[in-house]
Design an enzyme around this catalytic site. Sequence first.
Site, PDB file in Angstrom:
ATOM      1  N   LYS A 110      -0.824   6.446   8.913  1.00 24.08           N
ATOM      2  CA  LYS A 110      -1.392   5.358   9.715  1.00 24.08           C
ATOM      3  C   LYS A 110      -1.253   5.637  11.223  1.00 24.08           C
ATOM      4  O   LYS A 110      -0.501   6.549  11.628  1.00 24.08           O
ATOM      5  CB  LYS A 110      -0.706   4.042   9.320  1.00 24.08           C
ATOM      6  CG  LYS A 110      -0.996   3.613   7.870  1.00 24.08           C
ATOM      7  CD  LYS A 110      -0.373   2.254   7.538  1.00 24.08           C
ATOM      8  CE  LYS A 110      -0.699   1.818   6.114  1.00 24.08           C
ATOM      9  NZ  LYS A 110      -0.140   0.477   5.788  1.00 24.08           N
TER      10      LYS A 110
ATOM     11  N   TYR B  12      -9.409  -2.202   2.715  1.00 26.62           N
ATOM     12  CA  TYR B  12      -8.387  -3.183   2.342  1.00 26.62           C
ATOM     13  C   TYR B  12      -9.006  -4.492   1.832  1.00 26.62           C
ATOM     14  O   TYR B  12      -8.377  -5.548   1.931  1.00 26.62           O
ATOM     15  CB  TYR B  12      -7.475  -3.462   3.536  1.00 26.62           C
ATOM     16  CG  TYR B  12      -6.353  -2.445   3.714  1.00 26.62           C
ATOM     17  CD1 TYR B  12      -5.388  -2.261   2.715  1.00 26.62           C
ATOM     18  CD2 TYR B  12      -6.216  -1.703   4.877  1.00 26.62           C
ATOM     19  CE1 TYR B  12      -4.348  -1.351   2.876  1.00 26.62           C
ATOM     20  CE2 TYR B  12      -5.180  -0.796   5.045  1.00 26.62           C
ATOM     21  CZ  TYR B  12      -4.245  -0.620   4.032  1.00 26.62           C
ATOM     22  OH  TYR B  12      -3.204   0.277   4.185  1.00 26.62           O
TER      23      TYR B  12
ATOM     24  N   PHE C 166      -2.426 -11.900   6.778  1.00 24.35           N
ATOM     25  CA  PHE C 166      -2.173 -10.726   7.626  1.00 24.35           C
ATOM     26  C   PHE C 166      -3.395  -9.811   7.750  1.00 24.35           C
ATOM     27  O   PHE C 166      -3.330  -8.776   8.417  1.00 24.35           O
ATOM     28  CB  PHE C 166      -0.972  -9.923   7.104  1.00 24.35           C
ATOM     29  CG  PHE C 166      -1.102  -9.429   5.678  1.00 24.35           C
ATOM     30  CD1 PHE C 166      -1.868  -8.312   5.367  1.00 24.35           C
ATOM     31  CD2 PHE C 166      -0.447 -10.074   4.638  1.00 24.35           C
ATOM     32  CE1 PHE C 166      -1.988  -7.853   4.068  1.00 24.35           C
ATOM     33  CE2 PHE C 166      -0.564  -9.627   3.323  1.00 24.35           C
ATOM     34  CZ  PHE C 166      -1.343  -8.510   3.043  1.00 24.35           C
TER      35      PHE C 166
ATOM     36  N   ARG D 109       4.394   7.092  -3.995  1.00 25.83           N
ATOM     37  CA  ARG D 109       4.937   5.767  -3.645  1.00 25.83           C
ATOM     38  C   ARG D 109       6.461   5.855  -3.471  1.00 25.83           C
ATOM     39  O   ARG D 109       7.032   5.190  -2.598  1.00 25.83           O
ATOM     40  CB  ARG D 109       4.586   4.724  -4.724  1.00 25.83           C
ATOM     41  CG  ARG D 109       3.092   4.430  -4.878  1.00 25.83           C
ATOM     42  CD  ARG D 109       2.498   3.546  -3.815  1.00 25.83           C
ATOM     43  NE  ARG D 109       3.048   2.212  -3.780  1.00 25.83           N
ATOM     44  CZ  ARG D 109       2.485   1.201  -3.100  1.00 25.83           C
ATOM     45  NH1 ARG D 109       1.352   1.396  -2.404  1.00 25.83           N
ATOM     46  NH2 ARG D 109       3.026   0.016  -3.089  1.00 25.83           N
TER      47      ARG D 109
ATOM     48  N   ARG E 288       8.931   5.498   5.072  1.00 22.18           N
ATOM     49  CA  ARG E 288       8.930   4.231   5.818  1.00 22.18           C
ATOM     50  C   ARG E 288      10.296   3.927   6.425  1.00 22.18           C
ATOM     51  O   ARG E 288      10.378   3.414   7.543  1.00 22.18           O
ATOM     52  CB  ARG E 288       8.429   3.099   4.923  1.00 22.18           C
ATOM     53  CG  ARG E 288       6.893   3.126   4.788  1.00 22.18           C
ATOM     54  CD  ARG E 288       6.394   2.215   3.716  1.00 22.18           C
ATOM     55  NE  ARG E 288       4.951   1.979   3.794  1.00 22.18           N
ATOM     56  CZ  ARG E 288       4.226   1.467   2.812  1.00 22.18           C
ATOM     57  NH1 ARG E 288       4.804   1.123   1.667  1.00 22.18           N
ATOM     58  NH2 ARG E 288       2.924   1.283   2.950  1.00 22.18           N
TER      59      ARG E 288
ATOM     60  N   ASN F 284       3.625   0.344   9.278  1.00 19.42           N
ATOM     61  CA  ASN F 284       4.551   0.952   8.325  1.00 19.42           C
ATOM     62  C   ASN F 284       4.201   2.387   7.925  1.00 19.42           C
ATOM     63  O   ASN F 284       4.495   2.819   6.810  1.00 19.42           O
ATOM     64  CB  ASN F 284       4.747   0.036   7.110  1.00 19.42           C
ATOM     65  CG  ASN F 284       3.462  -0.219   6.356  1.00 19.42           C
ATOM     66  OD1 ASN F 284       2.417   0.313   6.703  1.00 19.42           O
ATOM     67  ND2 ASN F 284       3.547  -1.027   5.310  1.00 19.42           N
TER      68      ASN F 284
ATOM     69  N   HIS G 189       0.065   4.799   3.932  1.00 22.88           N
ATOM     70  CA  HIS G 189      -0.534   4.084   2.797  1.00 22.88           C
ATOM     71  C   HIS G 189      -0.538   5.007   1.601  1.00 22.88           C
ATOM     72  O   HIS G 189      -0.738   6.222   1.741  1.00 22.88           O
ATOM     73  CB  HIS G 189      -1.991   3.680   3.090  1.00 22.88           C
ATOM     74  CG  HIS G 189      -2.769   3.351   1.838  1.00 22.88           C
ATOM     75  ND1 HIS G 189      -2.693   2.115   1.244  1.00 22.88           N
ATOM     76  CD2 HIS G 189      -3.546   4.120   1.029  1.00 22.88           C
ATOM     77  CE1 HIS G 189      -3.433   2.143   0.120  1.00 22.88           C
ATOM     78  NE2 HIS G 189      -3.954   3.340  -0.020  1.00 22.88           N
TER      79      HIS G 189
ATOM     80  N   GLU H 198     -10.260   4.590  -3.968  1.00 22.75           N
ATOM     81  CA  GLU H 198      -9.916   4.933  -2.581  1.00 22.75           C
ATOM     82  C   GLU H 198     -10.317   6.377  -2.238  1.00 22.75           C
ATOM     83  O   GLU H 198     -10.740   6.645  -1.116  1.00 22.75           O
ATOM     84  CB  GLU H 198      -8.413   4.717  -2.364  1.00 22.75           C
ATOM     85  CG  GLU H 198      -8.038   3.237  -2.460  1.00 22.75           C
ATOM     86  CD  GLU H 198      -6.542   2.983  -2.339  1.00 22.75           C
ATOM     87  OE1 GLU H 198      -5.771   3.944  -2.174  1.00 22.75           O
ATOM     88  OE2 GLU H 198      -6.163   1.800  -2.407  1.00 22.75           O
TER      89      GLU H 198
HETATM   90  P1  RTP Z   1      -0.417   0.079   1.599  1.00 20.22           P
HETATM   91  O1  RTP Z   1      -1.516  -0.536   0.751  1.00 20.22           O
HETATM   92  O2  RTP Z   1      -0.786   0.150   3.063  1.00 20.22           O
HETATM   93  O3  RTP Z   1       0.011   1.404   1.043  1.00 20.22           O
HETATM   94  O4  RTP Z   1       0.882  -0.816   1.527  1.00 20.22           O
HETATM   95  P2  RTP Z   1       1.551  -1.454   0.244  1.00 20.22           P
HETATM   96  O5  RTP Z   1       0.779  -1.100  -0.994  1.00 20.22           O
HETATM   97  O6  RTP Z   1       2.985  -1.082   0.282  1.00 20.22           O
HETATM   98  O7  RTP Z   1       1.404  -3.000   0.565  1.00 20.22           O
HETATM   99  P3  RTP Z   1       0.167  -3.987   0.282  1.00 20.22           P
HETATM  100  O8  RTP Z   1       0.710  -5.187  -0.407  1.00 20.22           O
HETATM  101  O9  RTP Z   1      -0.968  -3.250  -0.364  1.00 20.22           O
HETATM  102  O10 RTP Z   1      -0.246  -4.434   1.753  1.00 20.22           O
HETATM  103  C1  RTP Z   1      -1.110  -3.640   2.551  1.00 20.22           C
HETATM  104  C2  RTP Z   1      -0.581  -3.614   3.960  1.00 20.22           C
HETATM  105  O11 RTP Z   1      -0.679  -4.908   4.524  1.00 20.22           O
HETATM  106  C3  RTP Z   1       0.438  -5.159   5.363  1.00 20.22           C
HETATM  107  N1  RTP Z   1       1.188  -6.305   4.887  1.00 20.22           N
HETATM  108  N2  RTP Z   1       1.689  -7.173   5.687  1.00 20.22           N
HETATM  109  N3  RTP Z   1       2.989  -9.413   6.793  1.00 20.22           N
HETATM  110  C4  RTP Z   1       2.976  -9.237   5.478  1.00 20.22           C
HETATM  111  O12 RTP Z   1       3.523 -10.015   4.708  1.00 20.22           O
HETATM  112  C5  RTP Z   1       2.303  -8.085   4.949  1.00 20.22           C
HETATM  113  N4  RTP Z   1       2.205  -7.787   3.682  1.00 20.22           N
HETATM  114  C6  RTP Z   1       1.484  -6.631   3.660  1.00 20.22           C
HETATM  115  C7  RTP Z   1       1.340  -3.945   5.345  1.00 20.22           C
HETATM  116  O13 RTP Z   1       1.072  -3.161   6.479  1.00 20.22           O
HETATM  117  C8  RTP Z   1       0.907  -3.228   4.079  1.00 20.22           C
HETATM  118  O14 RTP Z   1       1.113  -1.844   4.175  1.00 20.22           O
HETATM  119 MG    MG Z   2      -1.298  -1.388  -1.150  1.00 17.09          MG
END
Ligand code: RTP
Ligand code: MG
Length: 143
Positions: free
Chosen positions: A11, A51, A59, A87, A104, A114, A117, A128
Amino acid sequence: MAIERTLSIIKPDAVAKNVIGEIYSRFEKAGLKIVAAKMKHLSKAEAEGFYAEHSARGFFGDLVAFMTSGPVIIQVLEGENAVATHRDLMGATDPKKAEAGTIRADFASSIDENAVHGSDSTTSAAREIAYFFSTIELAPRTR
Ligand code: RTP
Ligand code: MG
């Protein structure tokens, strides 16, 4: 275990921190092969489409603004159990909860910024990968 492919993004925060090579090294040491890669500055529409599953979340606007704030590095990783292996290397979404030694924990500054992705399933990975790479960019290698 199956050989899988997963979609990885370094990112804008991690690109700006100059840790692309460090992150690639972790992928390679874990047995993940970089089979396609590109640097790209995402448009708003590209980030929103990528996304889309989060479009109703509070968010979402911040996430899209962050993902378009600078260039990202996008790659397809291949290896045994690639989705879960990747992951595990990434660590938890919130760096405060990420295990020591994960990407991370080491490079992310907050849940919003963070560092990386990774696809969360083989189904997401297929969508994706096709979102960012054409068939010809994913052509099998001869060596
Ligand atoms: P990613 O898709 O980016 O790999 O991250 P992830 O699976 O660990 O998390 P995901 O639930 O898919 O959320 C995508 C991105 O949205 C942001 N986020 N912010 N403020 C919040 O509560 C919140 N929750 C998620 C994060 O940047 C996350 O990577
Ligand atoms: Mg995700």
